[in-house]
Design a protein around this motif. Structure first.
Motif: not given
Length: 729
Positions: A153-156, A161-164, A167-173
Motif C-alpha cells: 500500500c505504501v509503495l502503491a 503519488y509519484q505517477r498521479i 504530476p497532477t499537483r504540478n499541472l495544477i501549479n
C-alpha cells in the motif's frame, strides 16, 4: 480443519455410544439384531476413521482397537454362557464373582473401548495441534500478508503519488501560474508513463497557444502597422471616412473628418447638423446627392466647400455610397471625406503658372524683334533730338519718339523680368551700401510728403544678387508705396538676417537656408483680401489707367524668383502693406571684376577694329553708323557664315560685337567660340534683346560674358564697347 474436528467430535460421541453398546452386549447379551446394529455402528466408525486416515489423520490405531473391540465383543458374545440371562444381575453385583474368562473378556472389551476413546482423544489432540499450527501459520501468513499489504500500500501510494498526485499537483501549479499571466510556465515531466504523456501533451498545447499568441501578436502588429500607415496616409492626404445609419440617424466621423471640420477627435454631428457645415450655395446640391444615394443607391463624388469651426472656407472632396442589409435593403450611407484645399491651391497656382508661362513665351517670342526695333527707334530718335535746335518745332516730336522708345524698352524689360528670362549677372553684394547709394534717388522718387526710414541689422550677411536689377526692384516697391499714400505717410525699409526652415521652404517652393530679408512697409490704403493673390500677375493693378502698367510688382516677383529668392506680401485695408524680399546669402565671396558706372554724357571713343554680326539690317546699319561716329574701324556680317569668312581672313579685328540670336542655328556663342580658336586675343561683346540659353543658363550670365542688352542708348553702346576692349588688356 474445522470440519475434521467436528467429525472427530461426532466420532468420539459415536465411540462412547459404541463402548456403551459393547458393554451392554457383553453384560446383558441382547439378541442378534442388536449385535448386527453394534457391528454396523462399529463398521461405520471404521469407515469414518478410514476417511480420516485418507485425510492424513493417524487413525490407524483407533481402527485397530475397534477391530479388536469387535473381536473381543464377538468372543465374549460367543464364549460367555448362551442363556439369555445377564452375566451380572441385580443380585450379583460383585464382578469378582464372575468366571475368570468372563472377567478377562469384559476387561478386554473395556480396555479396547478406553483405547479407542484414547485414540480418538489423541486424534482430537493432534487435530487441535494441527489446527493451532494452521492457525499460527494463518496468523503468521495474515500478519505477513498484512505487513506486505501495508508495504505494498505504501509503495502503491508512493507510486500513485509519484505517477498521479505529483504530476497532477504540478499541472495544477502550472495552470495557476498561467492564470497569473506567466507565459513561460510549463509542466514538469516525470518519467514516461501516461501522466508524463499528459504533461507533455499539456506543454504541447501551451507551446501551440504561444505560437498562436505570437501569430496573433504578429497579426496585431501588422494590423497596427497598417493602421499607422492608414493614419499616416490619412494625415498626409487629409483623408477620412464617415457613415450614416438611416434607421437611427446616427452619424459617425473618423478623427480626420472631425479635424477637417475643426472639431475635436471623437466628435460626430447630429443628423440635423450635417448640412450646416457646407457653404449656403452648396447645401442644396449635397442634400440632393445624399437623398438620391440613400433612396435609390446612386453613389456620388463631388468637390464642395465647407466652413470649419473657425469660419474658414475649406475645399473638400466628399463621396458616398449606400450600404445594404442581408436582404438588399438600403440601411445607410457611408463614404470618404478629404481636405483638398492644398490641391485646389496648387491647381490655382498651376493655372497661374501656366498663364505666366504663356506670358513668358509670348514675351520671349516678341522680345528679340521688338528690342531690335526699339534699338533703332531709340538710337535714331536720340540722334534727331540732338540734331534739332531747342527752338525747332520738330524737337518736341523727336523727344516724344525717344521717350516712347524708353517706355517701350522699360515695358519689355519688365516683361522679361517677370518671365524670369532677363539675363542676370549676380555677384556677392552688401545690401546696406547698395541701399545707402540708392537712398537719395528713392527719397526724391517718393516725395517730401512721405517720411522714409531705413533700419538694418548689424552685421548683415552678403547676398548673391544682380545689383542693378535689385535697385530697380526696390525703386518699383517705393513707387508703389508712394501711390498707396496719396496724402502722405511713412515708408520703412528694414533688413535683417533670417533662416527659412524646411517646412516653410517646402510650402513656398524655395530652398531652406540662410537669407537676408528686406521688408518694405507703407502706411497706405492697403489691399483687399480678395485681390492680394493677384498683385504679382502682369498687367493687374488697382491703380487708375494713368497711374501705371501693372508690371511693377510682376517685375519684382520675377526678379526675386530668378535670383532663387522668395517674396511675399501682407496687407490690411486701411492699415498699410508690407512686401518682404528674401535674398539668398552669398556662399562664394570671391572678388569679381566690377566696373563703376558713371552717369556722364561724355562718349567714350576709340580707334580699334570691330566686327559687327547682326541679322537685322536696320539695327546693323544703326550700330555701324554709331561706331563709325565714335572713331572705330567697323566691319559687318549679316549671319554666322559671313562672320566666319571675315574672321578667317587677314583682316585685323580687335572686338567681335555679335548678336546672340542669329538665323540658321549658328548663334553668337558658336561664332565667338570659333573666333577665339582662330584669334585667341580677340575680345567678345554680346548684344541681344532675348538671349535664350546660349550665354544665359538658369537665368544667370555665364562667367566672363559681357552683354549689351537691347535696346540701348548710344552712351551705353560706347561704354560697353570700351569696357570690352579694356577688359582683355
Amino acid at each position: 480443519m474445522r470440519l475434521e474436528l467436528n467429525s472427530l467430535t461426532t466420532l468420539n460421541n459415536k465411540i462412547d455410544a459404541l463402548s456403551v453398546g459393547s458393554d451392554n452386549l457383553v453384560i446383558f447379551r441382547p439378541d442378534d439384531h442388536l449385535w448386527q446394529v453394534f457391528l454396523s455402528d462399529a463398521r461405520t466408525i471404521q469407515n469414518d476413521l478410514s476417511e480420516l486416515e485418507r485425510g492424513k489423520f493417524n487413525a490407524h490405531r483407533a481402527m485397530r482397537h475397534i477391530d479388536q473391540l469387535i473381536k473381543s465383543v464377538e468372543d465374549a458374545y460367543q464364549y460367555l454362557p448362551e442363556n439369555n440371562n445377564p452375566i451380572i444381575n441385580n443380585s450379583q453385583m460383585n464382578p469378582l464373582s464372575l468366571p475368570l474368562r468372563s472377567r478377562l473378556l469384559i476387561n478386554q472389551v473395556a480396555d479396547h473401548g478406553i483405547a479407542i476413546e484414547s485414540s480418538i482423544d489423541q486424534l482430537m489432540l493432534e487435530n487441535q495441534q494441527i489446527i493451532e499450527s494452521h492457525i499460527n501459520r494463518i496468523l503468521f501468513i495474515f500478519m505477513m500478508s498484512t505487513l506486505i499489504f501495508g508495504v505494498l500500500c505504501v509503495l502503491a501510494f508512493n507510486m500513485i503519488y509519484q505517477r498521479i498526485a505529483l504530476p497532477t499537483r504540478n499541472l495544477i501549479n502550472t495552470i495557476s501560474r498561467i492564470s497569473q499571466d506567466d507565459d513561460k510556465a510549463r509542466a514538469e515531466v516525470f518519467g514516461k508513463d501516461e501522466m508524463a504523456e499528459l504533461s507533455m501533451a499539456f506543454n504541447g498545447l501551451l507551446d501551440q497557444k504561444d505560437r498562436f499568441h505570437q501569430q496573433i501578436l504578429q497579426q496585431q502588429n501588422e494590423l497596427k502597422k497598417q493602421a499607422e500607415l492608414l493614419e499616416i496616409a490619412g494625415r498626409i492626404t487629409r483623408f477620412g471616412g464617415w457613415s450614416v445609419d438611416m434607421s437611427t440617424k446616427q452619424i459617425n466621423w473618423s478623427n480626420m473628418v472631425a479635424r477637417i471640420h475643426g472639431k475635436p477627435e471623437g466628435y460626430s454631428p447630429r443628423f440635423e447638423e450635417r448640412l450646416a457645415f457646407y457653404i449656403p450655395d452648396h447645401q442644396p446640391h449635397i442634400e440632393a446627392l445624399f437623398k438620391n444615394c440613400y433612396q435609390s443607391g446612386i453613389p456620388y463624388d463631388v468637390e464642395l466647400q465647407i466652413l470649419n469651426s473657425a469660419g474658414e472656407p475649406v475645399w473638400v472632396r466628399t463621396s458616398g455610397e449606400a450600404f445594404r442589409d442581408n436582404e438588399g435593403n438600403i440601411t445607410g450611407v457611408h463614404g470618404a471625406f478629404q481636405d483638398i484645399s492644398e490641391r485646389m491651391e496648387l491647381e490655382n497656382r498651376l493655372r497661374q503658372s501656366q498663364r505666366l508661362e504663356a506670358v513668358g513665351q509670348l514675351t520671349g517670342g516678341v522680345a528679340h524683334d521688338f528690342n531690335n526695333l526699339l534699338t533703332v527707334v531709340i538710337g535714331n530718335a536720340q540722334i534727331l533730338t540732338e540734331s534739332f535746335e531747342d527752338s525747332s518745332r520738330l524737337k518736341p516730336l523727336a523727344d516724344m519718339i525717344l521717350q516712347a522708345g524708353y517706355r517701350g524698352a522699360e515695358l519689355t524689360r519688365s516683361l522679361l523680368a517677370f518671365a524670369r528670362k532677363q539675363p542676370l549677372d549676380p555677384k556677392p553684394e552688401q545690401i546696406k551700401p547698395l541701399i545707402d547709394q540708392l537712398w537719395p534717388l528713392l527719397e526724391r522718387a517718393v516725395g517730401e510728403e512721405i517720411g522714409t526710414k531705413f533700419i538694418a541689422e548689424e552685421p548683415l550677411k552678403d547676398v548673391l544678387v544682380d545689383a542693378g536689377q535689385f535697385e530697380n526692384a526696390l525703386l518699383n516697391l517705393a513707387l508703389n508705396a508712394k501711390d498707396a499714400m496719396p496724402k502722405g505717410g511713412q515708408l520703412v525699409i528694414e533688413a535683417e538676417n533670417t533662416h527659412l526652415p524646411e517646412q516653410y521652404a517646402h510650402h513656398h517652393d524655395i530652398a531652406a537656408g540662410d537669407y537676408v530679408v528686406l521688408a518694405v512697409s507703407d502706411s497706405g490704403c492697403g489691399i483687399d483680401a480678395d485681390k492680394i493673390d493677384k498683385v504679382f500677375e502682369p498687367f493687374y493693378t488697382t491703380k487708375s489707367k494713368d497711374k501705371g502698367t501693372g508690371l511693377g510688382l510682376a517685375m519684382v516677383y520675377g526678379f526675386i524668383k530668378q535670383s532663387n529668392g522668395h517674396v511675399n506680401i501682407y496687407s490690411e485695408p486701411g492699415q498699410g502693406t508690407t512686401v518682404r524680399l528674401y535674398l539668398p546669402v552669398a556662399i562664394d565671396k570671391t572678388a569679381q571684376l566690377t566696373v563703376n558706372k558713371k552717369d556722364s554724357d561724355t562718349l567714350q571713343v576709340g580707334h580699334e577694329s570691330i566686327l559687327v554680326v547682326e541679322d537685322d539690317p536696320l539695327v546693323r546699319e544703326y550700330v555701324l553708323t554709331q561706331l563709325k561716329a565714335l572713331g572705330y574701324d567697323v566691319l559687318s556680317a549679316a549671319d554666322g557664315k559671313q562672320a566666319m569668312d571675315i574672321l578667317e581672313s587677314e583682316q585685323s579685328i580687335d572686338l567681335l560685337l555679335t548678336d546672340v540670336v542669329l538665323p540658321e542655328g549658328f548663334n553668337g556663342r558658336k561664332i565667338a567660340e570659333h573666333a577665339l580658336k582662330l584669334r585667341p586675343a580677340l575680345r567678345v561683346l554680346y548684344t541681344s534683346g532675348y538671349t535664350e540659353n546660349s550665354i544665359v543658363h538658369h537665368g544667370r550670365l555665364d562667367k566672363g560674358v559681357l552683354l549689351l542688352s537691347k535696346p540701348y542708348k548710344r552712351e551705353e553702346l560706347a561704354s560697353k564697347v570700351r569696357m570690352a576692349l579694356l577688359t582683355g588688356e
